[in-house]
Design a protein around this motif. Structure first.
Motif, PDB file in Angstrom:
ATOM      1  N   SER A 132      11.562   5.206  -0.977  1.00 19.21           N
ATOM      2  CA  SER A 132      11.304   5.202   0.204  1.00 19.21           C
ATOM      3  C   SER A 132      10.726   3.929   0.915  1.00 19.21           C
TER       4      SER A 132
ATOM      5  N   ILE B 259      22.463  -0.022   1.838  1.00 23.13           N
ATOM      6  CA  ILE B 259      22.081  -0.588   2.946  1.00 23.13           C
ATOM      7  C   ILE B 259      22.632  -2.062   3.066  1.00 23.13           C
TER       8      ILE B 259
ATOM      9  N   GLU C  46      19.468  -8.636   6.241  1.00 20.74           N
ATOM     10  CA  GLU C  46      19.675  -9.327   7.368  1.00 20.74           C
ATOM     11  C   GLU C  46      19.417 -10.921   6.971  1.00 20.74           C
TER      12      GLU C  46
ATOM     13  N   THR D  97       7.033  -4.852   7.007  1.00 22.25           N
ATOM     14  CA  THR D  97       6.247  -5.931   7.465  1.00 22.25           C
ATOM     15  C   THR D  97       6.223  -6.952   6.089  1.00 22.25           C
TER      16      THR D  97
ATOM     17  N   ASN E 129       9.720 -15.030   5.787  1.00 20.90           N
ATOM     18  CA  ASN E 129       9.615 -15.925   6.812  1.00 20.90           C
ATOM     19  C   ASN E 129       8.590 -17.007   6.746  1.00 20.90           C
ATOM     20  N   GLN E 130       7.624 -16.350   6.050  1.00 17.49           N
ATOM     21  CA  GLN E 130       6.303 -17.125   6.110  1.00 17.49           C
ATOM     22  C   GLN E 130       6.176 -17.858   4.636  1.00 17.49           C
TER      23      GLN E 130
ATOM     24  N   LYS F  89       7.294 -11.049   6.126  1.00 18.65           N
ATOM     25  CA  LYS F  89       6.352 -12.047   5.942  1.00 18.65           C
ATOM     26  C   LYS F  89       6.844 -12.927   4.518  1.00 18.65           C
TER      27      LYS F  89
ATOM     28  N   ILE G   5      14.041   1.451   0.781  1.00 17.77           N
ATOM     29  CA  ILE G   5      14.781   2.069   1.881  1.00 17.77           C
ATOM     30  C   ILE G   5      14.408   1.336   3.081  1.00 17.77           C
TER      31      ILE G   5
ATOM     32  N   GLN H 213       0.851  -1.455   0.095  1.00 13.95           N
ATOM     33  CA  GLN H 213       0.063   0.038   0.056  1.00 13.95           C
ATOM     34  C   GLN H 213       1.013   1.358   0.092  1.00 13.95           C
TER      35      GLN H 213
ATOM     36  N   PRO I 128       6.045   2.879   3.841  1.00 12.03           N
ATOM     37  CA  PRO I 128       7.158   2.045   4.178  1.00 12.03           C
ATOM     38  C   PRO I 128       7.165   1.249   5.456  1.00 12.03           C
ATOM     39  N   GLY I 129       6.328   1.635   6.361  1.00  5.66           N
ATOM     40  CA  GLY I 129       6.312   0.547   7.670  1.00  5.66           C
ATOM     41  C   GLY I 129       5.647  -0.718   7.197  1.00  5.66           C
ATOM     42  N   LYS I 130       4.704  -0.682   6.126  1.00 12.94           N
ATOM     43  CA  LYS I 130       4.178  -1.841   5.730  1.00 12.94           C
ATOM     44  C   LYS I 130       5.210  -2.723   4.737  1.00 12.94           C
TER      45      LYS I 130
ATOM     46  N   ASN J 228       7.673  14.391   1.036  1.00 12.78           N
ATOM     47  CA  ASN J 228       7.097  13.214   1.711  1.00 12.78           C
ATOM     48  C   ASN J 228       8.183  12.055   1.124  1.00 12.78           C
ATOM     49  N   SER J 229       8.943  12.419   0.119  1.00  9.75           N
ATOM     50  CA  SER J 229       9.286  11.335  -0.565  1.00  9.75           C
ATOM     51  C   SER J 229      11.000  11.352  -0.547  1.00  9.75           C
ATOM     52  N   ASP J 230      11.934  10.481  -0.592  1.00  9.70           N
ATOM     53  CA  ASP J 230      13.141  10.286  -0.320  1.00  9.70           C
ATOM     54  C   ASP J 230      13.619  10.676  -1.900  1.00  9.70           C
TER      55      ASP J 230
END
Lengths: 383, 304, 325
Positions: free
Chosen positions: C54, C83, C65, C33, C40-41, C37, C57, C25, C28-30, C121-123
């Motif tokens: 954004s 990164i 990782e 996540t 891992n899933q 998922k 990143i 959506q 960035p936070g999503k 709002n945008s890098d």
């Protein structure tokens, strides 16, 4: 003496459980028993939501003041604590590592920055609370919403904390801008937060709020909720109680923010008023006068979307619609939420605070106006 | 000088839209003491209704007739939506406490937003251009475009119409009576439920008009367009004195101008143009602290 | 489409490719996540994404990782590949893109004064203006004013009026198409004649829907041109339109295709999806002939390719010139 020993033992037991859970949730697992990392994230979020919901309940549910800007204090907690971490505590941590080892040093520094976050949020709560709590119901709601938005917009416009694109702790170093701390081998905002810390503070929040509510001060707050003018007439210093509970509530939101900021790096998009509404949904669902209700509400709101994701079809896309409908239906049919003003299962631990029937924290009519009663009576007569 | 006039025009323009939406807030608050959080989303519903009417009727190019149809069509749709919300969401909770009704309003707002996102997608859509947009030069660099003129003309017309309804018709008198004291009005034989429904319809129609007009001016509509605009319009209503109709208009215009001035000139005093949204909230805080009843409002003493 | 073509041709080294897609959506936070998922899933072995810098990143640390190679098709902000060494991209980076537009403005459009209107709002947007400013001033031009807006804003008349005051020769608006449509319209409403310059964030079939004729006469820098008569590109366009109901592929589509193909090629060369081997294979991608140009990944895991400048005319992006690195 005995009760003191009992309390110490209980505390140690809780700490041990949290520590074990944390190991379960971490990469290595505990005796081979682990939880998939994706679900760990959910449990961490649930813990943070619990802190937010229980703290908001203190001011909305128990004191009856309608604050809908709670996320602003979380934002302050998140940003102030990460700011302290990036710009001030790195040297301290390096020194401490030499003295007591890396883990203990990290724990000390983390505790310190969490307190910084809580303090900053508490001060913000004071600044917002003193002028706003003079206002009546709806106006207070809008004032708190306004303050939260202003906080967010200021953060968006402050480049030192990353502005609109979030705070990654990038600092100017010898060779340009870096977001990685080479000497410690990790990001400049270290991921201190793990399930242990979140669980610990969730427990602390619940215990503290529970104790407040069940003390004399708590009864004063409830009296303010029930009838502020009467409480004032009875000699309760309503302003002082309201502001104090607001400050305490904000401080815990700051703690939640500090925990969040050291896990998912702070980003202004995470602190919109939509998130404030989400917390409101949690406490409304659970019942606004009930601490266990808030915990339940937080768990439902955290896990329900993920459960919906498993359902076939596009149900997941409609999850927010389902929430909204749920909220409306609850307000129409059972405004006191799942638990009303009652606590679940505490009757065998403490004497339960059962509120008289019909006097739910939210939803009971606040007295029937005389004219309406007259009209109804007239209508009955006509029939 | 011409820049200042231009910014003034820009500001009054968005101010007129805020005013149209603010009228709805202020009317509903006047009679029900309810902050209709969903009102900003009615503005969005109006814009979408206009969009679908235009698309279904195959309108693509400039057309005055098309504009009229779209405008009135969307106002009608929004009025229906407003009435439905009142009937099914607000009426059942009217007997409960203020907090409950406020939470219900928040729920309705979230419902509208997320329903539209789920069904229509969160992406912006281009609203058909029903107006040949020319810029008319005034003096120096100052210009006013056709869509801006349209906004002024239509909003003034609607506000005059509203004034006439409220002060010159029986319905309007009933509305004023209900807003003065709901129970006394009931005793006087006024069908308060019908009046309340009518008020919602009226307010929603105005908001929808605002939505369609804005869509001509900034032709991208999306399901979340009503959130910030709605909040600012609410601030406008509070600024002018909530419950006060000329106050809503005044508040709307003031906020529009203040916002544009900050965006245009704020740079020279260190306020970036991205503080635009904070302007309305800062004004809100000031009003609530200094004069909560608003500019044209009257203070009400709380009786025990 | 790339996955289907690979599978139709027999898969990679005999095995079929399964594509799992998730939607973050645009948050960035999503994004973080969702990547967690997927890793891992769903146990994905490779990631293609994200589009916006954004979000890339935000998502990349999880991939790094977990040692899952990630190829971004279109994130142009330099920070993305910084990164970690499991993060790659098949597009050029913004330092180059900002310079491209600066060169075009100064050399081809003979502009001396430039105004800037960017998305705060945008890098991506914030990064591009820094590079544009540096390059433009180095060439000898001056930046006369800098204004910002927030994503989802719909009224830019305040900023544009202030910009109009400074009489710029060009206005650099490196934002996303959702806002650019309205910006273009309001620019014309205010009687501003200076052309708008933008970046690949403008590229979307929806742009015309949102901006209409007001977009004519503006320019963007982009990864490829859908009108490029080269047989390879036209063949790709034909295949894409056939598969997707006549919609023409924009640069993101072409880059997405290239990213997937590069990943597949690397899997083939690595002989499997073991993380270290796959990462090395991707890093060694050289002279891969993609739709968007010849892709060679340099030591910073970025692609070195030329950019094209396109003019917006009558609802099309018309090829104007190529600028090489």
């Amino acid at each position: 003496m005995l009760s003191f020993i009992k309390r110490v033992l209980v505390t140690l037991a809780i700490l041990a459980v949290l520590y074990a859970l944390n190991l379960v949730m971490s990469k290595q697992g505990l005796f081979g028993f682990g939880v998939p990392l994706y679900q760990v994230d959910l449990w961490k979020m649930a813990g943070i939501n619990i802190i937010l919901a229980v703290s908001l309940n203190l001011i909305n549910g128990f004191t009856g003041q309608f604050s809908i800007g709670h996320i602003g204090f979380m934002a302050i907690g998140a940003y102030s604590s990460t700011f302290a971490t990036v710009y001030y505590t790195q040297g301290l941590e390096r020194w401490l590592t030499g003295v007591v080892g890396a883990d203990v040093a990290a724990a000390i520094v983390f505790t310190f920055v969490i307190l910084v976050g809580a303090l900053a949020a508490a001060i913000a709560g004071l600044v917002v609370g003193i002028p706003s709590l003079r206002l009546r119901g709806d106006y207070l709601a809008i004032a708190t919403l306004g303050f939260a938005e202003i906080i967010r917009i200021i953060i968006v416009n402050t480049n030192r904390v990353g502005g609109a694109t979030g705070f990654r702790g990038c600092v100017d170093s010898a060779n340009g801008v870096t977001c990685i701390d080479e000497s410690m081998g990790r990001l400049t905002i270290p991921a201190y937060t793990n399930f242990f810390w979140i669980g610990l503070f969730a427990v602390i929040t619940i215990v503290v709020i529970y104790n407040i509510v069940n003390s004399d001060a708590g009864r004063a707050l409830i009296s303010i909720r029930e009838d502020e003018l009467a409480a004032q007439a009875m000699g309760v210093n309503t302003t002082r109680y309201k502001v104090t509970s607001f400050v305490i509530s904000s401080a815990f939101a700051g703690v939640a923010g500090a925990l969040y900021g050291h896990w998912r790096l702070p980003h202004p998009g995470d602190f919109t008023f939509g998130r404030s509404f989400e917390i409101i949904i949690m406490i409304v669902l659970g019942g606004m006068g009930s601490i266990t209700g808030s915990v339940l509400g937080a768990l439902v709101v955290t896990f329900l979307p993920e459960l919906l994701r498993q359902l076939p079809g596009g149900v997941y896309n409609y999850r927010l619609v389902i929430y909204a409908l749920l909220l409306i239906i609850i307000m129409i049919t059972r405004p006191q939420g799942m638990l009303g003003g009652r606590e679940f299962g505490l009757s065998w631990l403490k004497r339960s605070r059962r509120l008289p029937e019909g006097t739910a924290a939210v939803g009971a009519s606040k007295g029937v106006p005389v004219a309406e009663a007259t009209v109804r009576a007239e209508k009955d007569v006509e029939n | 000088m011409d820049t200042f006039v231009q910014q003034l025009i820009n500001g009054l323009n968005i101010g007129a839209i805020y005013a149209l939406i603010a009228l709805g807030y202020t009317m509903v608050y006047g009679i029900l003491r309810l902050i209709n959080f969903a009102h900003g989303d009615i503005y969005m519903v109006g814009a979408f209704a206009g969009y679908f009417i235009a698309v279904k009727a195959g309108m693509a190019g400039p057309s005055w007739g098309g504009l009229v149809v779209v405008l009135f069509g969307s106002m009608a749709v929004a009025a229906l939506v407003g009435m439905a919300i009142e009937r099914f969401a607000y009426r059942p909770v009217r007997k409960y406490s203020r907090m409950t009704t406020l939470i219900t309003a928040i729920g309705v707002s979230l419902l509208l937003e997320n329903l539209f996102v789920a069904v229509f997608g969160g992406q912006g859509r281009g609203f058909p251009q029903l107006l040949q947009d020319n810029a008319y030069h005034l003096f120096g660099n100052a210009a006013i475009s056709k869509s801006q003129i349209l906004i002024f003309v239509v909003s003034i017309a609607l506000m005059v119409l509203l004034q006439w309804i409220i002060f010159r018709t029986k319905v309007g008198t009933a509305m004023r009576a209900v807003s003065f004291n709901l129970n006394s009005a009931k005793l006087m034989g006024i069908n308060t439920n019908a009046i309340i429904t009518f008020t919602f319809a009226l307010g929603s129609a105005l908001a929808a008009a605002g939505g369609v007009l804005t869509a001509q001016y900034s032709p991208t509509i999306d399901p979340l367009m009503g959130i910030t605009t709605g909040l600012k319009a609410f601030v406008a209503a509070v600024l002018g004195g909530i419950g006060n109709i000329p106050g809503a208009v005044l508040g709307g215009l003031l906020i529009g101008v203040a916002e544009t001035m900050v965006v245009g000139y704020g740079g020279s005093i260190g306020i970036a143009s991205t503080y635009r949204d904070a302007v309305a909230f800062a004004i809100l805080i000031l009003v609530l602290l200094l004069r909560p009843s608003g500019i044209l409002g009257t203070t009400v003493q709380e009786k025990v | 489409m790339a996955a289907d073509e690979i599978n139709a041709a027999g898969g990679i080294n005999g095995r079929q490719v399964q594509l799992i897609h998730e939607d973050d959506q645009g948050e960035p936070g999503k994004a973080a996540t969702v990547v967690a998922k997927l890793i891992n899933q769903d146990q994905v072995r490779a990631l293609i994404g994200e589009v916006a810098s954004s979000n890339s990143i935000a998502a990349a640390p999880n991939a790094q990782e977990a040692k899952v190679p990630m190829i971004s098709p279109s994130s142009t902000n330099p920070k993305v590949t910084q990164i970690g060494d499991y993060i790659f991209r098949v597009c050029f980076i913004d330092p180059f893109q900002g310079e491209v537009m600066a060169k075009f403005a100064f050399n081809s459009l003979k502009a001396k004064k430039a105004a800037i209107l960017f998305d705060s709002n945008s890098d991506y947007s914030k990064g591009l203006i820094q590079f544009f400013k540096a390059a433009f001033t180095k060439l000898g031009g001056t930046i006369v004013i800098e204004k910002a807006y927030a994503q989802r804003d719909r009224d830019f008349t305040g900023q544009l009026t202030a910009i109009r005051d400074t009489t710029p020769d060009v206005i650099y608006v490196p934002g996303y198409y959702q806002e650019v449509g309205v910006i273009a319209k309001q620019t014309k409403q205010l009687g501003i004649k200076a052309p708008l310059l933008g970046g690949d964030g403008w590229d979307s079939p929806q742009l015309w829907d949102l901006g209409g004729d007001a977009l004519n006469g503006n320019y963007i820098s982009n990864h490829y041109s859908v009108d490029d008569p080269t047989p390879v590109i036209q063949d790709f366009v034909k295949r894409y339109k056939a598969k997707y109901n006549g919609i023409a592929p924009d640069a993101i589509a072409a880059l997405g295709y290239d990213a997937t193909m590069v990943m597949a090629d690397a899997i083939k060369r690595a002989g499997g999806t073991e993380c270290v081997a796959l990462r090395d294979a991707i890093a060694q991608t050289a002279n891969y002939k993609g739709i968007t140009g010849v892709i060679t990944l340099n030591s910073e895991r970025n692609a070195v390719k030329p950019a094209v400048v396109l003019e917006l005319k009558d609802k099309k992006f018309v090829y104007r010139e190529t600028i090489n690195p």
